[in-house]
Write an enzyme that holds these catalytic residues in place. Structure first.
Site, PDB file in Angstrom:
ATOM      1  N   ILE A 117       0.847  -1.204   0.000  1.00 31.38           N
ATOM      2  CA  ILE A 117       0.000   0.000   0.000  1.00 31.38           C
ATOM      3  C   ILE A 117       0.878   1.248   0.000  1.00 31.38           C
ATOM      4  O   ILE A 117       0.588   2.232  -0.681  1.00 31.38           O
ATOM      5  CB  ILE A 117      -0.970   0.004   1.199  1.00 31.38           C
ATOM      6  CG1 ILE A 117      -1.794  -1.293   1.212  1.00 31.38           C
ATOM      7  CG2 ILE A 117      -1.906   1.208   1.142  1.00 31.38           C
ATOM      8  CD1 ILE A 117      -2.603  -1.501   2.484  1.00 31.38           C
ATOM      9  N   ASN A 123      12.277  -0.715   6.466  1.00 30.15           N
ATOM     10  CA  ASN A 123      13.361  -1.592   6.931  1.00 30.15           C
ATOM     11  C   ASN A 123      13.485  -2.871   6.099  1.00 30.15           C
ATOM     12  O   ASN A 123      14.171  -3.808   6.498  1.00 30.15           O
ATOM     13  CB  ASN A 123      13.172  -1.945   8.412  1.00 30.15           C
ATOM     14  CG  ASN A 123      11.973  -2.860   8.629  1.00 30.15           C
ATOM     15  OD1 ASN A 123      11.164  -3.062   7.714  1.00 30.15           O
ATOM     16  ND2 ASN A 123      11.848  -3.411   9.826  1.00 30.15           N
ATOM     17  N   HIS A 145      11.410  -5.200   5.644  1.00 30.52           N
ATOM     18  CA  HIS A 145      10.754  -6.397   6.189  1.00 30.52           C
ATOM     19  C   HIS A 145       9.776  -6.957   5.163  1.00 30.52           C
ATOM     20  O   HIS A 145       9.567  -8.157   5.083  1.00 30.52           O
ATOM     21  CB  HIS A 145      10.015  -6.061   7.489  1.00 30.52           C
ATOM     22  CG  HIS A 145       9.382  -7.264   8.124  1.00 30.52           C
ATOM     23  ND1 HIS A 145      10.104  -8.151   8.891  1.00 30.52           N
ATOM     24  CD2 HIS A 145       8.117  -7.751   8.080  1.00 30.52           C
ATOM     25  CE1 HIS A 145       9.300  -9.127   9.290  1.00 30.52           C
ATOM     26  NE2 HIS A 145       8.090  -8.906   8.816  1.00 30.52           N
ATOM     27  N   ASP A 158      14.503   1.609  10.658  1.00 30.54           N
ATOM     28  CA  ASP A 158      13.513   0.874  11.432  1.00 30.54           C
ATOM     29  C   ASP A 158      12.836   1.872  12.367  1.00 30.54           C
ATOM     30  O   ASP A 158      13.521   2.679  12.997  1.00 30.54           O
ATOM     31  CB  ASP A 158      14.231  -0.212  12.246  1.00 30.54           C
ATOM     32  CG  ASP A 158      13.272  -1.244  12.778  1.00 30.54           C
ATOM     33  OD1 ASP A 158      12.355  -0.846  13.536  1.00 30.54           O
ATOM     34  OD2 ASP A 158      13.422  -2.432  12.451  1.00 30.54           O
ATOM     35  N   SER A 201      -7.262  -0.653  10.342  1.00 31.62           N
ATOM     36  CA  SER A 201      -7.779  -1.834   9.663  1.00 31.62           C
ATOM     37  C   SER A 201      -9.180  -2.148  10.137  1.00 31.62           C
ATOM     38  O   SER A 201      -9.534  -1.869  11.287  1.00 31.62           O
ATOM     39  CB  SER A 201      -6.846  -2.998   9.996  1.00 31.62           C
ATOM     40  OG  SER A 201      -7.489  -4.233   9.792  1.00 31.62           O
ATOM     41  N   TYR A 238      -2.799  -8.726  15.998  1.00 34.23           N
ATOM     42  CA  TYR A 238      -2.635  -7.720  14.944  1.00 34.23           C
ATOM     43  C   TYR A 238      -3.752  -6.684  15.056  1.00 34.23           C
ATOM     44  O   TYR A 238      -3.506  -5.477  15.128  1.00 34.23           O
ATOM     45  CB  TYR A 238      -2.649  -8.373  13.554  1.00 34.23           C
ATOM     46  CG  TYR A 238      -2.858  -7.369  12.434  1.00 34.23           C
ATOM     47  CD1 TYR A 238      -1.845  -6.490  12.064  1.00 34.23           C
ATOM     48  CD2 TYR A 238      -4.079  -7.277  11.769  1.00 34.23           C
ATOM     49  CE1 TYR A 238      -2.041  -5.550  11.055  1.00 34.23           C
ATOM     50  CE2 TYR A 238      -4.281  -6.346  10.760  1.00 34.23           C
ATOM     51  CZ  TYR A 238      -3.258  -5.486  10.413  1.00 34.23           C
ATOM     52  OH  TYR A 238      -3.463  -4.552   9.428  1.00 34.23           O
ATOM     53  N   LYS A 240      -3.714  -2.535  16.226  1.00 35.85           N
ATOM     54  CA  LYS A 240      -4.294  -1.413  15.477  1.00 35.85           C
ATOM     55  C   LYS A 240      -5.302  -0.655  16.343  1.00 35.85           C
ATOM     56  O   LYS A 240      -5.350   0.584  16.336  1.00 35.85           O
ATOM     57  CB  LYS A 240      -4.974  -1.910  14.192  1.00 35.85           C
ATOM     58  CG  LYS A 240      -4.010  -2.465  13.153  1.00 35.85           C
ATOM     59  CD  LYS A 240      -3.139  -1.376  12.544  1.00 35.85           C
ATOM     60  CE  LYS A 240      -2.307  -1.868  11.380  1.00 35.85           C
ATOM     61  NZ  LYS A 240      -1.373  -0.836  10.894  1.00 35.85           N
ATOM     62  N   ASP A 246     -11.092 -16.034  11.812  1.00 35.81           N
ATOM     63  CA  ASP A 246     -11.788 -15.526  10.619  1.00 35.81           C
ATOM     64  C   ASP A 246     -13.271 -15.292  10.905  1.00 35.81           C
ATOM     65  O   ASP A 246     -13.915 -16.131  11.529  1.00 35.81           O
ATOM     66  CB  ASP A 246     -11.671 -16.524   9.452  1.00 35.81           C
ATOM     67  CG  ASP A 246     -10.407 -16.323   8.633  1.00 35.81           C
ATOM     68  OD1 ASP A 246      -9.701 -15.328   8.877  1.00 35.81           O
ATOM     69  OD2 ASP A 246     -10.130 -17.156   7.759  1.00 35.81           O
TER      70      ASP A 246
END
Length: 347
Positions: free
Chosen positions: A13, A33, A35, A65, A131, A156, A160, A302
């Site tokens: 993105i 960095n 990654h 980083d 997100s 994750y 956020k 999910d």
């Protein structure tokens, strides 16, 4: 020309947003960095080397980083930034369940350090990549920005959510801060040139890169995680948005910051949900290839269905997703066909 710092700007993105920034007349300074990016010539990320080629403009890049405080300090002394677009962070849902501390260290500590250095240098304008995972299991659909957040199903998503709260508190405490939190749905597709796109390292975590790798022959078959969801065909439904539309949303967000907007939150999605099997069909149509799949067990964390109500972004940012599903798949296929091994090997 306004200087904008883009953290994690060599990723999927990020690189598409850097291109849109250049097209819109901004002067982006990118840190990354590597990654989630491939090194090209001159230690420049290959994605950004191609962005330069496409735009005919040069991109200022530094390998860095966000956990490296001294390097960040030095960067903010060297440049006078008008705003920061913060993409940098770890982003694999499944991996976050296995390695929660890594996710909290990079995403939370990294962001706290960035915010402290921004504050110290009087740079109080921020666009943050959030997100739709902050919504957790949808209580109703489509999801609007008023839907409760925080019931996240993985570290994750929690990272956020925590960052959103941190930024909100910061804006409350100091009204000189302006922040736009962008809740992405599921970005897919690629720039129409086929020169930049998503290049996941290792096995793709996201559906569409996997599907396109099956179509090109890099992988045998697609695993469909569950066909017993309460959806029309039993497979998971998501709101897929073209990455170029998503990138343009960041330009709209930068303009919003100029209104001294305080802290604002927007969904970036299309408002339409498609199932896994519908996506497979759309990709078969775009590629002219058969995409074999097998149904396997559901994946932990999910949700059955998730799609946006994107009307607030339309009203307040003047932004709407313009590119439809066929276009997303055509652009993804062009990128995959021209770059069968991603950025690593030149096609």
């Amino acid at each position: 020309m306004e200087k904008v710092l883009v953290t994690g700007g060599a990723g999927y993105i990020g690189s598409h947003t850097v291109l849109e920034l250049l097209e819109a007349g901004y002067s982006p300074v990118v840190i990354d960095n590597f990654h989630n990016a491939i090194r090209g010539e001159d230690s420049m990320p290959e994605s950004l080397r191609r962005v330069q080629e496409l735009t005919g403009r040069s991109v200022e890049f530094e390998e860095m980083d966000i956990l490296d405080q001294a390097a960040l300090q030095h960067l903010f002394k060297k440049h006078s930034f008008k705003a920061v677009i913060h993409f940098a962070g770890l982003k694999a849902v499944g991996e976050s369940v296995q390695k929660p501390l890594d996710y909290y260290r990079v995403n939370l500590t990294g962001t706290i350090q960035l915010l402290e250095i921004m504050r110290a240098h009087g740079v109080k304008n921020l666009v943050f990549s959030s997100s739709a995972t902050v919504y957790g299991n949808p209580q109703y659909l489509p999801l609007d920005e008023a839907h409760p957040t925080g019931g996240c199903t993985n570290p994750y998503g929690k990272s956020k959510f925590f960052i959103e709260e941190m930024i909100r508190d910061l804006c409350r405490a100091d009204t000189a801060w302006n922040a736009v939190l962008l809740r992405y749905f599921n970005p897919i597709g690629a720039h129409a040139s086929g020169r930049i796109g998503e290049d996941p390292q290792g096995i793709p975590n996201n559906l569409m890169p996997y599907v396109s790798q099956v179509a090109i022959g890099r992988r045998e078959a697609l695993n469909v995680f569950g066909d017993d969801y309460a959806t029309e065909d039993g497979t998971g439904v998501r709101d897929y948005i073209h990455v170029v539309d998503l990138a343009k949303g960041h330009i709209a967000a930068l303009k919003k910051l100029k209104e001294q907007c305080g802290c604002r939150t927007y969904n970036l999605g299309t408002g339409t949900g498609y199932s896994v099997l519908q996506m497979v069909q759309a990709m078969e149509k775009a590629s002219g290839k058969k995409i074999p799949y097998k149904v396997v067990a559901r994946r932990e964390g999910d949700v059955a269905a998730c799609y946006a109500n994107p009307s607030l972004a339309h009203e307040e940012l003047g932004w709407t997703a313009a590119l439809g599903l066929d276009r997303m798949c055509e652009d993804l296929w062009r990128w995959q066909k021209q770059n069968p091994s991603g950025f690593g090997a030149q096609a």
